[in-house]
Design a protein around this motif. Structure first.
Motif, PDB file in Angstrom:
ATOM      1  N   GLU A  57       0.819  -1.219   0.000  1.00 33.64           N
ATOM      2  CA  GLU A  57       0.000   0.000   0.000  1.00 33.64           C
ATOM      3  C   GLU A  57       0.853   1.270   0.000  1.00 33.64           C
ATOM      4  N   TYR A  60       0.803   3.064  -3.310  1.00 33.82           N
ATOM      5  CA  TYR A  60      -0.505   3.415  -3.897  1.00 33.82           C
ATOM      6  C   TYR A  60      -0.632   4.906  -4.194  1.00 33.82           C
ATOM      7  N   GLY A  64      -6.070   4.055  -4.681  1.00 33.12           N
ATOM      8  CA  GLY A  64      -5.896   2.746  -4.076  1.00 33.12           C
ATOM      9  C   GLY A  64      -5.283   1.653  -4.931  1.00 33.12           C
ATOM     10  N   ALA A  65      -4.429   2.002  -5.856  1.00 34.28           N
ATOM     11  CA  ALA A  65      -3.675   1.014  -6.638  1.00 34.28           C
ATOM     12  C   ALA A  65      -2.251   1.547  -6.802  1.00 34.28           C
ATOM     13  N   LYS A 106      -2.686  -4.055  -7.158  1.00 35.02           N
ATOM     14  CA  LYS A 106      -2.747  -3.706  -5.740  1.00 35.02           C
ATOM     15  C   LYS A 106      -1.632  -4.460  -5.042  1.00 35.02           C
TER      16      LYS A 106
END
Length: 161
Positions: A57, A60, A64-65, A106
């Motif tokens: 994360e 990111y 959210g990627a 992700k």
């Protein structure tokens, strides 16, 4: 293993390919930027490289990627090291890189595969692709690399073996 000819302009003989490959792997690990990533480089043959990245994360963007900078890093490194397997005396420099995003990623393991396409003297072209944990291609790129004046033997990591 018998010595092979280097891609250097002077045609000097160099130690076996395996020692050059291991030195490139050490060079990758010694680069300060690579301390920011959970990644490893493996070179098994001339003109090919494979990197494994663990995307978290921390990489990111706001939606959210993984941010595109991560794609570039993985693709550029894979293509760069595939090309630098053919050059045993000098560090290559990226002069251009085109990338295509095909799927967001992700968290998880991503494989970056690089392979040399053309060039053996001053300019090299190599391609790379990214594969996610499901086996889907998530990105691909093509880079152009040129010989620098920086000797590999003088770089930390390369000669520490």
């Amino acid at each position: 293993m018998t010595p092979r000819k280097s891609a250097s302009d002077d045609g000097a003989k160099v130690p076996g390919a395996q020692s050059h490959f291991r030195a490139l792997e050490r060079l990758y690990q010694s680069a300060p930027v690579n301390q920011l990533f959970d990644s490893t480089l493996k070179i098994t043959e001339e003109g090919r490289s494979r990197l494994e990245f663990q995307v978290t994360e921390q990489a990111y963007h706001a939606a959210g990627a993984a941010h595109g900078t991560i794609y570039f890093k993985m693709l550029d490194d894979a293509a760069f090291y595939a090309a630098n397997t053919l050059v045993t005396d000098r560090f290559l420099l990226t002069t251009s890189f085109n990338l295509h995003f095909t799927k967001p990623v992700k968290e998880g393991r991503v494989i970056a595969e690089g392979h040399w396409v053309s060039g053996k003297r001053r300019v090299f072209v190599a391609e790379s692709r990214l594969i996610d944990e499901e086996g889907d291609e998530i990105g691909r790129g093509t880079g152009t690399f040129m010989r620098s004046h920086i000797p590999l033997s003088g770089l930390p990591g390369y000669s520490d073996g």
